[in-house]
Every structure is written in C-alpha cells, then in structure tokens.
Design an enzyme around this catalytic site. Structure first.
Site, PDB file in Angstrom:
ATOM      1  N   PRO A  30       0.786  -1.222   0.000  1.00  0.00           N
ATOM      2  CA  PRO A  30       0.000   0.000   0.000  1.00  0.00           C
ATOM      3  C   PRO A  30       0.827   1.287   0.000  1.00  0.00           C
ATOM      4  O   PRO A  30       1.861   1.374   0.664  1.00  0.00           O
ATOM      5  CB  PRO A  30      -0.824  -0.091   1.288  1.00  0.00           C
ATOM      6  CG  PRO A  30      -0.163  -1.131   2.107  1.00  0.00           C
ATOM      7  CD  PRO A  30       0.505  -2.072   1.152  1.00  0.00           C
ATOM      8  N   ASN A  31       0.335   2.243  -0.771  1.00  0.00           N
ATOM      9  CA  ASN A  31       0.872   3.604  -0.898  1.00  0.00           C
ATOM     10  C   ASN A  31       2.147   3.692  -1.730  1.00  0.00           C
ATOM     11  O   ASN A  31       2.613   4.798  -2.011  1.00  0.00           O
ATOM     12  CB  ASN A  31       1.094   4.251   0.494  1.00  0.00           C
ATOM     13  CG  ASN A  31      -0.210   4.447   1.231  1.00  0.00           C
ATOM     14  OD1 ASN A  31      -1.159   4.994   0.656  1.00  0.00           O
ATOM     15  ND2 ASN A  31      -0.302   3.969   2.452  1.00  0.00           N
TER      16      ASN A  31
ATOM     17  N   ASN B 126       7.625  -5.970  -1.156  1.00  0.00           N
ATOM     18  CA  ASN B 126       7.677  -4.888  -0.191  1.00  0.00           C
ATOM     19  C   ASN B 126       6.243  -4.743   0.320  1.00  0.00           C
ATOM     20  O   ASN B 126       5.401  -4.122  -0.331  1.00  0.00           O
ATOM     21  CB  ASN B 126       8.150  -3.586  -0.847  1.00  0.00           C
ATOM     22  CG  ASN B 126       8.235  -2.460   0.178  1.00  0.00           C
ATOM     23  OD1 ASN B 126       7.731  -2.581   1.301  1.00  0.00           O
ATOM     24  ND2 ASN B 126       8.867  -1.353  -0.205  1.00  0.00           N
TER      25      ASN B 126
ATOM     26  N   HIS C 207       4.138  -4.673   9.122  1.00  0.00           N
ATOM     27  CA  HIS C 207       4.078  -4.542  10.580  1.00  0.00           C
ATOM     28  C   HIS C 207       2.738  -4.985  11.164  1.00  0.00           C
ATOM     29  O   HIS C 207       2.533  -4.889  12.367  1.00  0.00           O
ATOM     30  CB  HIS C 207       4.368  -3.082  10.964  1.00  0.00           C
ATOM     31  CG  HIS C 207       5.456  -2.457  10.134  1.00  0.00           C
ATOM     32  ND1 HIS C 207       6.746  -2.934  10.139  1.00  0.00           N
ATOM     33  CD2 HIS C 207       5.444  -1.447   9.226  1.00  0.00           C
ATOM     34  CE1 HIS C 207       7.487  -2.210   9.292  1.00  0.00           C
ATOM     35  NE2 HIS C 207       6.713  -1.310   8.726  1.00  0.00           N
TER      36      HIS C 207
ATOM     37  N   ASP D 119       1.063 -15.661   6.549  1.00  0.00           N
ATOM     38  CA  ASP D 119       0.532 -17.018   6.374  1.00  0.00           C
ATOM     39  C   ASP D 119       0.525 -17.437   4.908  1.00  0.00           C
ATOM     40  O   ASP D 119       0.806 -18.593   4.587  1.00  0.00           O
ATOM     41  CB  ASP D 119      -0.894 -17.123   6.944  1.00  0.00           C
ATOM     42  CG  ASP D 119      -0.908 -17.152   8.469  1.00  0.00           C
ATOM     43  OD1 ASP D 119       0.172 -17.295   9.084  1.00  0.00           O
ATOM     44  OD2 ASP D 119      -2.009 -17.027   9.044  1.00  0.00           O
TER      45      ASP D 119
ATOM     46  N   HIS E 134      12.590  -3.335   1.742  1.00  0.00           N
ATOM     47  CA  HIS E 134      12.110  -2.014   2.165  1.00  0.00           C
ATOM     48  C   HIS E 134      13.033  -0.949   1.607  1.00  0.00           C
ATOM     49  O   HIS E 134      14.256  -1.101   1.653  1.00  0.00           O
ATOM     50  CB  HIS E 134      12.064  -1.902   3.693  1.00  0.00           C
ATOM     51  CG  HIS E 134      11.120  -2.876   4.284  1.00  0.00           C
ATOM     52  ND1 HIS E 134       9.763  -2.740   4.160  1.00  0.00           N
ATOM     53  CD2 HIS E 134      11.324  -4.041   4.935  1.00  0.00           C
ATOM     54  CE1 HIS E 134       9.172  -3.775   4.726  1.00  0.00           C
ATOM     55  NE2 HIS E 134      10.103  -4.584   5.198  1.00  0.00           N
ATOM     56  N   LEU E 135      12.443   0.111   1.111  1.00  0.00           N
ATOM     57  CA  LEU E 135      13.235   1.211   0.560  1.00  0.00           C
ATOM     58  C   LEU E 135      14.000   1.916   1.679  1.00  0.00           C
ATOM     59  O   LEU E 135      15.191   2.204   1.552  1.00  0.00           O
ATOM     60  CB  LEU E 135      12.303   2.213  -0.140  1.00  0.00           C
ATOM     61  CG  LEU E 135      11.613   1.659  -1.391  1.00  0.00           C
ATOM     62  CD1 LEU E 135      10.398   2.497  -1.734  1.00  0.00           C
ATOM     63  CD2 LEU E 135      12.588   1.615  -2.564  1.00  0.00           C
ATOM     64  N   SER E 136      13.301   2.204   2.767  1.00  0.00           N
ATOM     65  CA  SER E 136      13.934   2.904   3.890  1.00  0.00           C
ATOM     66  C   SER E 136      14.512   1.880   4.866  1.00  0.00           C
ATOM     67  O   SER E 136      14.144   0.700   4.824  1.00  0.00           O
ATOM     68  CB  SER E 136      12.892   3.775   4.602  1.00  0.00           C
ATOM     69  OG  SER E 136      11.866   2.966   5.155  1.00  0.00           O
TER      70      SER E 136
ATOM     71  N   ARG F 223      13.877   3.913  12.007  1.00  0.00           N
ATOM     72  CA  ARG F 223      12.643   4.708  12.074  1.00  0.00           C
ATOM     73  C   ARG F 223      11.859   4.379  13.351  1.00  0.00           C
ATOM     74  O   ARG F 223      12.414   3.839  14.294  1.00  0.00           O
ATOM     75  CB  ARG F 223      11.843   4.460  10.786  1.00  0.00           C
ATOM     76  CG  ARG F 223      12.651   4.851   9.529  1.00  0.00           C
ATOM     77  CD  ARG F 223      11.860   4.683   8.265  1.00  0.00           C
ATOM     78  NE  ARG F 223      10.725   5.588   8.226  1.00  0.00           N
ATOM     79  CZ  ARG F 223       9.715   5.479   7.346  1.00  0.00           C
ATOM     80  NH1 ARG F 223       9.718   4.518   6.444  1.00  0.00           N
ATOM     81  NH2 ARG F 223       8.718   6.337   7.371  1.00  0.00           N
TER      82      ARG F 223
ATOM     83  N   ARG G  58       7.966   0.169  13.355  1.00  0.00           N
ATOM     84  CA  ARG G  58       8.453  -0.372  12.069  1.00  0.00           C
ATOM     85  C   ARG G  58       9.551  -1.421  12.276  1.00  0.00           C
ATOM     86  O   ARG G  58      10.029  -2.026  11.325  1.00  0.00           O
ATOM     87  CB  ARG G  58       8.977   0.753  11.176  1.00  0.00           C
ATOM     88  CG  ARG G  58       7.910   1.724  10.735  1.00  0.00           C
ATOM     89  CD  ARG G  58       8.443   2.718   9.720  1.00  0.00           C
ATOM     90  NE  ARG G  58       7.650   3.931   9.745  1.00  0.00           N
ATOM     91  CZ  ARG G  58       6.526   4.118   9.055  1.00  0.00           C
ATOM     92  NH1 ARG G  58       6.083   3.185   8.251  1.00  0.00           N
ATOM     93  NH2 ARG G  58       5.847   5.251   9.146  1.00  0.00           N
TER      94      ARG G  58
HETATM   95  O1  CA2 Z   1      10.648   1.507   3.476  1.00  0.00           O
HETATM   96  C1  CA2 Z   1       9.749   0.865   2.935  1.00  0.00           C
HETATM   97  O2  CA2 Z   1       9.834   0.407   1.794  1.00  0.00           O
HETATM   98  C2  CA2 Z   1       8.436   0.658   3.671  1.00  0.00           C
HETATM   99  O3  CA2 Z   1       7.970  -0.641   3.363  1.00  0.00           O
HETATM  100  C3  CA2 Z   1       7.476   1.712   3.137  1.00  0.00           C
HETATM  101  C4  CA2 Z   1       6.122   1.727   3.837  1.00  0.00           C
HETATM  102  C5  CA2 Z   1       6.303   1.768   5.358  1.00  0.00           C
HETATM  103  O4  CA2 Z   1       5.041   1.643   5.990  1.00  0.00           O
HETATM  104  C6  CA2 Z   1       7.232   0.675   5.859  1.00  0.00           C
HETATM  105  O5  CA2 Z   1       7.388   0.832   7.254  1.00  0.00           O
HETATM  106  C7  CA2 Z   1       8.574   0.764   5.182  1.00  0.00           C
HETATM  107  C8  CA2 Z   1       5.303   2.931   3.400  1.00  0.00           C
HETATM  108  C9  CA2 Z   1       5.105   3.067   1.926  1.00  0.00           C
HETATM  109  C10 CA2 Z   1       4.518   4.413   1.662  1.00  0.00           C
HETATM  110  O6  CA2 Z   1       5.027   4.888   0.438  1.00  0.00           O
HETATM  111  C11 CA2 Z   1       4.905   6.198   0.163  1.00  0.00           C
HETATM  112  C12 CA2 Z   1       5.578   6.658  -0.948  1.00  0.00           C
HETATM  113  C13 CA2 Z   1       5.521   7.976  -1.277  1.00  0.00           C
HETATM  114  C14 CA2 Z   1       4.769   8.856  -0.518  1.00  0.00           C
HETATM  115  C15 CA2 Z   1       4.085   8.407   0.587  1.00  0.00           C
HETATM  116  C16 CA2 Z   1       4.147   7.068   0.917  1.00  0.00           C
END
Ligand code: CA2
Length: 167
Positions: free
Chosen positions: A10-11, A74, A80, A87, A100-102, A107, A111
């Site tokens: 998501p997102n 991802n 989390h 499963d 994960h990108l970050s 953080r 997370r």
């Molecule tokens: O670091 C990652 O790849 C995460 O999976 C990204 C998730 C976050 O909830 C995880 O803890 C770490 C969030 C993805 C949201 O992506 C966005 C991208 C651009 C603008 C806003 C959100």
C-alpha cells in the site's frame, strides 16, 4: 526460465510524488522499469503488481505457488500488521525476499517488527530501489544454483540406477 513475482504494498503507488526525503524521487513505474531491465539481462521472467489491498496481495501470493519460482515483496505498512500475508507466504513455500526502501530499523519503533521476516529467506532494508535489484540478483543466483544441484543429483541417481548400484 525462472519466474519471479514482484509485489508492492500500500501507498507505494505514490513513490516519487511525496515524502521524497524518505522514499526517494523515483516513481513506481521507473523502479519497475529498472527491475524489468535487470530481469531481461538475467533472463528471468518477472511480473510486477502494486496494491493497496491486503486481500489482493494475499491472492497474488497464493496464485504464485504454481506459476512462479520466487517472490520479492515490499509489503509496506502490512509488514508490521499482516498475519494474513505472512501465512500466505508460509503456505506457498516459495523463496521470498522482503524489501524495504527505507531502513525501517532507523525509524519509529513500530516499524522494527516485521511479521514477514520469519517466513522470508532474507530481508533488504534501507538501500532504496537498489534493494529490489539486489533481491532479484540474489533470488536468481539461489534458484539457479538449486536447480543446478537438483540436476546433478538426478543424473547421479540415474547413473547409479543404470549401473544397478545404490546411494
Ligand atoms: O521503506 C519501505 O519500503 C516501507 O515498506 C514503506 C512503507 C512503510 O510503511 C514501511 O514501514 C517501510 C510505506 C510506503 C509508503 O510509500 C509512500 C511513498 C511515497 C509517498 C508516501 C508514501
């Protein structure tokens, strides 16, 4: 040909538009193109999906069981929270790499917990889009060597069978 399914949670469709200091400037389409380019170089068949829906992600994981050799995921925020995604990965039994990108460990505390890590063969966190490329190379290398190993074992077994010897 090896087949690998790549799933974005998501997102991640918002990549490159907001929160660039955390997730970088690359759009999801640009990242997918880089993954496809490497897949061509490695002669791996890749399909890519993004969804904001947990159930859709679970369905894609389930479907992968018969059609794919490995998964790169991802799960974004579902990392989390989602026992359902965990499963599904455990049920299909395909080698899965969590990306994960970050760097989630630098953080917020919430997370630091991943429901996925325990059923993944590995996790890459904090390397930005390169993480997906490393995951693809890693899965490719692991799957290729396990295929090679199986072939070697199978031909040794059939040679022994032809000779009428055991083990
Ligand atoms: O670091 C990652 O790849 C995460 O999976 C990204 C998730 C976050 O909830 C995880 O803890 C770490 C969030 C993805 C949201 O992506 C966005 C991208 C651009 C603008 C806003 C959100």
């Amino acid at each position: 040909m090896l087949r690998i399914r790549v799933l974005h949670g998501p997102n991640l469709n918002l990549l490159g538009t907001r929160e660039q200091s955390i997730y970088g400037t690359l759009s999801l389409d640009a990242m997918d193109s880089a993954i496809m380019k490497l897949a061509e170089e490695l002669a791996v068949q890749v399909d890519l999906h993004q969804s904001n829906s947990e159930s859709e992600l679970v369905t894609w994981i389930q479907e992968a069981r018969t059609e794919y050799d490995g998964i790169i995921i991802n799960p974004a925020a579902y990392t989390h929270t989602s026992i359902a995604i965990r499963d599904a990965i455990a049920a299909v039994g395909l080698p899965t790499v969590e990306v994960h990108l970050s760097n989630v460990y630098q953080r917020e505390e919430f997370r630091h917990c991943s429901y996925i890590a325990g059923v993944a063969i590995g996790q890459i966190s904090g390397l930005g889009p390169i993480g997906y490329l490393l995951a693809l190379r890693g899965l490719h290398d692991l799957l290729t060597s396990s295929r090679r190993q199986k072939k070697t074992t199978a031909s040794a077994t059939s040679r022994r069978a032809a000779k009428g010897t055991r083990s």
